[in-house]
Structure formats: structure tokens, C-alpha cells
Design a protein around this motif. Structure first.
Motif, PDB file in Angstrom:
ATOM      1  N   ALA A  10       0.896  -1.326  -0.024  1.00 41.73           N
ATOM      2  CA  ALA A  10       0.009  -0.125   0.071  1.00 41.73           C
ATOM      3  C   ALA A  10       0.928   1.189   0.117  1.00 41.73           C
ATOM      4  O   ALA A  10       0.682   2.154  -0.601  1.00 41.73           O
ATOM      5  CB  ALA A  10      -0.932  -0.047   1.102  1.00 41.73           C
ATOM      6  N   PRO A  15      -3.488   2.439  -2.558  1.00 45.34           N
ATOM      7  CA  PRO A  15      -4.690   1.770  -1.901  1.00 45.34           C
ATOM      8  C   PRO A  15      -4.692   0.264  -2.308  1.00 45.34           C
ATOM      9  O   PRO A  15      -4.697   0.140  -3.532  1.00 45.34           O
ATOM     10  CB  PRO A  15      -5.870   2.568  -1.898  1.00 45.34           C
ATOM     11  CG  PRO A  15      -5.427   3.968  -2.050  1.00 45.34           C
ATOM     12  CD  PRO A  15      -4.143   3.623  -2.761  1.00 45.34           C
ATOM     13  N   HIS A  17      -6.783  -3.112  -3.413  1.00 49.71           N
ATOM     14  CA  HIS A  17      -8.235  -3.420  -3.812  1.00 49.71           C
ATOM     15  C   HIS A  17      -8.461  -4.747  -3.314  1.00 49.71           C
ATOM     16  O   HIS A  17      -7.734  -5.900  -3.085  1.00 49.71           O
ATOM     17  CB  HIS A  17      -8.348  -3.587  -5.333  1.00 49.71           C
ATOM     18  CG  HIS A  17      -7.899  -2.260  -6.227  1.00 49.71           C
ATOM     19  ND1 HIS A  17      -9.009  -1.417  -6.476  1.00 49.71           N
ATOM     20  CD2 HIS A  17      -6.698  -1.581  -6.487  1.00 49.71           C
ATOM     21  CE1 HIS A  17      -8.537  -0.526  -7.229  1.00 49.71           C
ATOM     22  NE2 HIS A  17      -7.314  -0.733  -7.100  1.00 49.71           N
ATOM     23  N   MET A  28      -5.303  -1.724   8.938  1.00 47.72           N
ATOM     24  CA  MET A  28      -5.639  -0.908   7.797  1.00 47.72           C
ATOM     25  C   MET A  28      -7.187  -0.569   7.932  1.00 47.72           C
ATOM     26  O   MET A  28      -7.821  -1.486   8.480  1.00 47.72           O
ATOM     27  CB  MET A  28      -5.193  -1.710   6.516  1.00 47.72           C
ATOM     28  CG  MET A  28      -3.736  -1.996   6.341  1.00 47.72           C
ATOM     29  SD  MET A  28      -3.236  -2.916   4.982  1.00 47.72           S
ATOM     30  CE  MET A  28      -3.383  -1.444   3.620  1.00 47.72           C
ATOM     31  N   ARG A  30     -10.794  -0.101   6.194  1.00 48.62           N
ATOM     32  CA  ARG A  30     -11.618  -0.603   4.839  1.00 48.62           C
ATOM     33  C   ARG A  30     -12.526   0.267   4.372  1.00 48.62           C
ATOM     34  O   ARG A  30     -13.525   0.943   5.047  1.00 48.62           O
ATOM     35  CB  ARG A  30     -12.326  -1.883   5.325  1.00 48.62           C
ATOM     36  CG  ARG A  30     -12.869  -2.857   3.963  1.00 48.62           C
ATOM     37  CD  ARG A  30     -13.583  -4.119   4.485  1.00 48.62           C
ATOM     38  NE  ARG A  30     -13.855  -4.953   3.394  1.00 48.62           N
ATOM     39  CZ  ARG A  30     -14.879  -5.006   2.641  1.00 48.62           C
ATOM     40  NH1 ARG A  30     -15.849  -3.918   2.914  1.00 48.62           N
ATOM     41  NH2 ARG A  30     -15.129  -5.601   1.426  1.00 48.62           N
ATOM     42  N   LEU A  39     -11.273  -0.859  -0.828  1.00 47.92           N
ATOM     43  CA  LEU A  39      -9.850  -0.659  -0.725  1.00 47.92           C
ATOM     44  C   LEU A  39      -9.445  -0.442   0.731  1.00 47.92           C
ATOM     45  O   LEU A  39     -10.367  -0.388   1.499  1.00 47.92           O
ATOM     46  CB  LEU A  39     -10.004   0.980  -1.093  1.00 47.92           C
ATOM     47  CG  LEU A  39     -10.357   1.336  -2.710  1.00 47.92           C
ATOM     48  CD1 LEU A  39     -10.321   2.681  -2.932  1.00 47.92           C
ATOM     49  CD2 LEU A  39      -9.562   0.452  -3.561  1.00 47.92           C
ATOM     50  N   LEU A  41      -6.430   1.085   3.384  1.00 46.11           N
ATOM     51  CA  LEU A  41      -5.382   2.071   3.412  1.00 46.11           C
ATOM     52  C   LEU A  41      -4.896   1.784   4.810  1.00 46.11           C
ATOM     53  O   LEU A  41      -5.754   1.811   5.783  1.00 46.11           O
ATOM     54  CB  LEU A  41      -5.999   3.367   3.416  1.00 46.11           C
ATOM     55  CG  LEU A  41      -6.353   3.973   2.118  1.00 46.11           C
ATOM     56  CD1 LEU A  41      -7.166   5.326   2.099  1.00 46.11           C
ATOM     57  CD2 LEU A  41      -4.735   4.135   1.324  1.00 46.11           C
ATOM     58  N   PRO A 142      -9.615   7.792  -2.092  1.00 46.20           N
ATOM     59  CA  PRO A 142      -9.706   7.021  -0.837  1.00 46.20           C
ATOM     60  C   PRO A 142      -8.956   7.837   0.137  1.00 46.20           C
ATOM     61  O   PRO A 142      -9.103   7.679   1.477  1.00 46.20           O
ATOM     62  CB  PRO A 142      -9.019   5.629  -1.154  1.00 46.20           C
ATOM     63  CG  PRO A 142      -8.187   5.761  -2.773  1.00 46.20           C
ATOM     64  CD  PRO A 142      -8.948   7.025  -3.387  1.00 46.20           C
ATOM     65  N   ARG A 143      -7.745   8.562  -0.075  1.00 51.89           N
ATOM     66  CA  ARG A 143      -6.912   9.113   0.781  1.00 51.89           C
ATOM     67  C   ARG A 143      -7.634  10.178   1.709  1.00 51.89           C
ATOM     68  O   ARG A 143      -7.300  10.643   2.856  1.00 51.89           O
ATOM     69  CB  ARG A 143      -5.503   9.853   0.520  1.00 51.89           C
ATOM     70  CG  ARG A 143      -4.401   8.568  -0.370  1.00 51.89           C
ATOM     71  CD  ARG A 143      -3.227   9.083  -0.462  1.00 51.89           C
ATOM     72  NE  ARG A 143      -2.384   7.941  -0.860  1.00 51.89           N
ATOM     73  CZ  ARG A 143      -1.772   7.198  -0.243  1.00 51.89           C
ATOM     74  NH1 ARG A 143      -2.081   7.092   0.876  1.00 51.89           N
ATOM     75  NH2 ARG A 143      -1.299   5.884  -0.880  1.00 51.89           N
ATOM     76  N   CYS A 146      -8.875   9.438   4.824  1.00 53.36           N
ATOM     77  CA  CYS A 146      -7.913   9.304   6.147  1.00 53.36           C
ATOM     78  C   CYS A 146      -7.753  10.449   6.967  1.00 53.36           C
ATOM     79  O   CYS A 146      -7.115  10.654   8.064  1.00 53.36           O
ATOM     80  CB  CYS A 146      -6.605   9.086   5.553  1.00 53.36           C
ATOM     81  SG  CYS A 146      -6.413   7.290   4.878  1.00 53.36           S
TER      82      CYS A 146
END
Length: 393
Positions: A10, A15, A17, A28, A30, A39, A41, A142-143, A146
Motif C-alpha cells: 500500500a 490503496p 483493492h 488498515m 476498509r 479499498l 489503507l 480514498p486518501r 484518512c
């Protein structure tokens, strides 16, 4: 895939899959995308982010044209985060032209140079998974999931203050394509609790904070950090806990005198993968030959150094590659963004390139392997190359 390999992959490729119903690896989060896929992270300990480095006046990894990149991300967030009562991710898709219009309103300019900067920033944000650009639409990447919940209030206030640009129409087909979730699909975020609690819970609040700060520094600082600035690097007990946290992520501590950084553990490095293509690797070899191997052969560099004050000039790279000039420049740009090369001044008319800050993160084993690979590339018919091949059997 082990949790260590998952974290390392990662970090290297972005990210992960996940298939329908697949759980996220340990440590991590989900991100369910609503279409059956997800995904994964990594989650940072104690909810810390790389912004923690500012408190210690430690420079993070450099982002090319960071000002434009941050402003374009803010413009995309303005356009995609349409319901401020919800979390930012996943938001709603917005036309590329709407994002560019919001960016124009933010900076008060609308010339072609501004547009080129903005398109370049969109590419960087797409490549780093902060945004997804596809079919003339921009989605939050996706980040963005975070961002800690504690920061959402500040982000909402920022969104209320940002101007709204005029709506546009057509998108840009020069931007990369990305897989995306169908509109209207439900998304969710599952964040694990108590990441590394079994390690950090043994310490009081002050020492715990010192370990987390050192972790963020060795993982995200642009250069190795001096141990005098972080007690968790000086104290053997705290440093052992830090090393265990890194080990869970496929990483190890790397020491250079009194400075420390982190790198991939040798046992997971071969399984990690990379987003660097064949052209980028070929160009990187050229940079290493002209900026490291040749000066080292002339006695100008020590044998174990991968940082060089002798840049490989652009004209030299052009003469020794079969790549078209456009592909060469694209490869160099990709290598710069990855921290594998640094562009420096080299003469009055052309720029030059030297190995980038990522070379600080080579373990001793990786340094030896790279040294052998450089010998094979620079002088395949030399006695040293023959010795390397004999050693490898």
C-alpha cells in the motif's frame, strides 16, 4: 499476503483493492465502495498524520508545486463535498471544468499557464489517490477518507469560505482514467480501533507521544532525522518499540551515524511491487550511471554513497537513450514525484538530475544489490560484472 506485505504494498503502489467481503489487513481501514468491492489503507497510530512533523520543524517529503496542488485539492473538495453534514469521503462527482472554475475563483486568475498548472496538479492528486479523475469527472480519492474526524469541522469552515466558480461543461481527455464507483452507490469506512495499542499501551502519555512522533518522522520526513530531536530514537527501549511498529508494516529502521530513517524490510521488498514502469527504470539507471558510477570510478565519490553533487545533464540523458524526448521528460517527471531523482542546476542552459532522497532509505542489503545492478548495467563485460554473475550463480 501477510499484513507486513500488505502495508508495504500500500505504501509503494497505493490503496489495496479488496474483493467483496474481504476484510482489511490488520492495522488498515476498509473503504467499502458500495459496488461490492473495497479499498484498504494503512491507519497511523493514535490518529496522527504527517502534519505532526510541523510541530517538530521537520520537513516532509516535497510535493512539486505544492501550493497549486493544495489549492486544486481544495477546489475539488469544494465541488465534491456537496453535503457538509456528512463526512467528506466519498462525496459526489463533479465535472473537471467545475473544479478548474473553482480554482480560478480561488486564485483570481484564468490564463493558460494557470490552467496547465491546475491540470498538472490534478494528475499528481490522481496518481497519489487523493482524487480520482475519469471521463471528465473528479471524485474524492480514498486518501480523503484518512482525514481524522477531528479535522472535519475545520474543513467545513474552509469550504464555507472558499468561492464557488462558474459551472463549466466539457471535461479534459488529457487526464488519466480511473475506475470509479457508480453514482449513488453507498460507501462506508471501517477504521480499526487501538492500532498498536499492545505496544504503545505500555508507556505513559509522554513517552507514547514521543514514539508516535518518531514513527511519523522516520516514515514521512524528506531526509533522515537526527536522534537529538526525538527521544524515541535515542532511548533503546523506546527505539525497540518503534522498530516493532515499523516491522508490522514491513519496514525497518535505518541508521546513518546519528540520523535515522526507515525503509522496506529485505524480506518483503521483493514482494512489494512498484508503479515505476520500464521507461522510468531505464532513465533512473542512466541517472545513476552518469551521476554516481562515473564519478565513483574517477575517485570523486566514496564507494557506499548514493547521493551525488555531480548531476547527469539532460543533454547527456538525451544522447544515451532511445526514448522519444516526450517519454524521457515524462519518465523524469515521474521519478521526481517519487523522490527517486532530484532536479538541480547544471550549467547555464540545461538542468541536471541526481539521485533523490529515497536513496536514504536503502537498507545495507538493498545498497549492495543496487551496487551490483549498477555494475552490470554500466560495465556488463568487465571483470567486476563477471564476479557479480558468478556470485549469483
Amino acid at each position: 499476503m501477510t499484513p507486513e506485505q500488505a502495508h508495504a504494498r500500500a505504501r509503494a503502489t497505493g490503496p489495496l483493492h479488496l474483493g467483496a467481503g474481504d476484510p482489511a489487513p490488520q492495522g488498515m481501514m476498509r473503504l467499502a465502495r458500495g459496488d461490492g468491492t473495497a479499498l484498504a489503507l494503512p491507519v497511523w497510530p493514535d490518529g496522527a498524520t504527517p502534519a505532526l512533523l510541523e510541530e517538530y520543524q521537520v520537513a516532509p517529503v516535497n510535493v512539486e508545486r505544492s501550493g497549486e496542488t493544495r489549492r486544486v485539492l481544495a477546489a475539488a473538495l469544494k465541488c465534491c463535498w456537496t453535503d457538509l453534514t456528512t463526512d467528506p469521503w466519498p462525496g459526489a462527482p463533479a465535472p473537471v471544468e467545475d473544479v478548474l472554475s473553482a480554482y480560478r475563483a480561488l486564485i483570481g486568475r484564468g490564463d493558460d499557464l494557470m490552467r496547465n498548472w491546475a491540470v498538472g496538479a490534478l494528475r499528481r492528486l490522481h496518481d497519489s489517490a487523493w482524487l480520482e479523475v475519469d471521463g471528465g469527472l473528479v471524485r474524492l480519492g480514498p486518501r480523503c477518507a484518512c482525514w481524522p474526524p477531528a479535522s472535519h469541522a475545520q474543513l467545513r469552515e474552509l469550504m464555507r469560505r472558499l468561492p464557488t466558480g462558474e459551472e463549466g461543461s466539457a471535461g479534459l481527455d488529457v487526464l488519466p482514467a480511473a475506475e470509479h464507483v457508480p453514482d449513488g452507490a453507498a460507501a462506508s469506512v471501517a477504521t480499526p480501533e487501538s492500532v498498536d495499542e499492545d505496544l504503545l499501551g505500555l508507556f505513559d502519555e509522554r513517552r507514547r507521544a514521543e514514539i508516535v512522533a518518531a514513527f511519523m518522522a522516520v516514515e514521512h520526513a524528506a531526509e533522515p532525522v537526527h536522534e537529538a530531536r526525538f527521544s524515541a530514537l535515542r532511548d533503546p527501549v523506546l527505539r525497540r518499540t518503534l522498530a516493532e511498529m515499523l516491522q508490522r508494516r514491513g519496514r525497518v529502521l535505518i541508521q546513518d551515524r546519528e540520523a535515522w530513517t526507515s525503509g522496506y524490510a529485505p524480506e518483503v521488498a521483493a514482494e512489494t511491487g512498484t508503479t515505476t514502469g520500464e521507461a522510468e527504470r531505464a532513465v533512473l539507471v542512466l541517472v545513476l550511471i552518469h551521476s554516481v558510477a562515473i564519478p565513483r570510478a574517477d575517485g570523486l565519490l566514496p564507494a557506499d554513497s548514493w547521493l551525488s553533487p555531480f548531476p547527469a545533464q539532460l543533454e547527456e540523458l538525451r544522447r544515451h537513450t532511445r526514448l522519444p524526448i516526450g517519454e524521457l521528460e515524462t519518465a523524469l517527471r515521474t521519478l521526481r514525484h517519487a523522490g527517486l531523482v532530484t532536479q538541480v542546476k547544471a550549467g547555464e542552459e540545461s538542468g541536471g538530475y541526481t539521485p533523490g532522497p529515497q536513496f536514504h532509505r536503502l537498507t545495507p542489503q538493498a545498497r549492495r544489490h543496487l551496487q551490483e545492478e549498477l555494475i552490470l548495467a554500466a560495465g556488463p563485460h568487465t571483470p567486476l560484472a563477471a564476479a557479480v554473475r558468478a556470485k549469483r550463480g
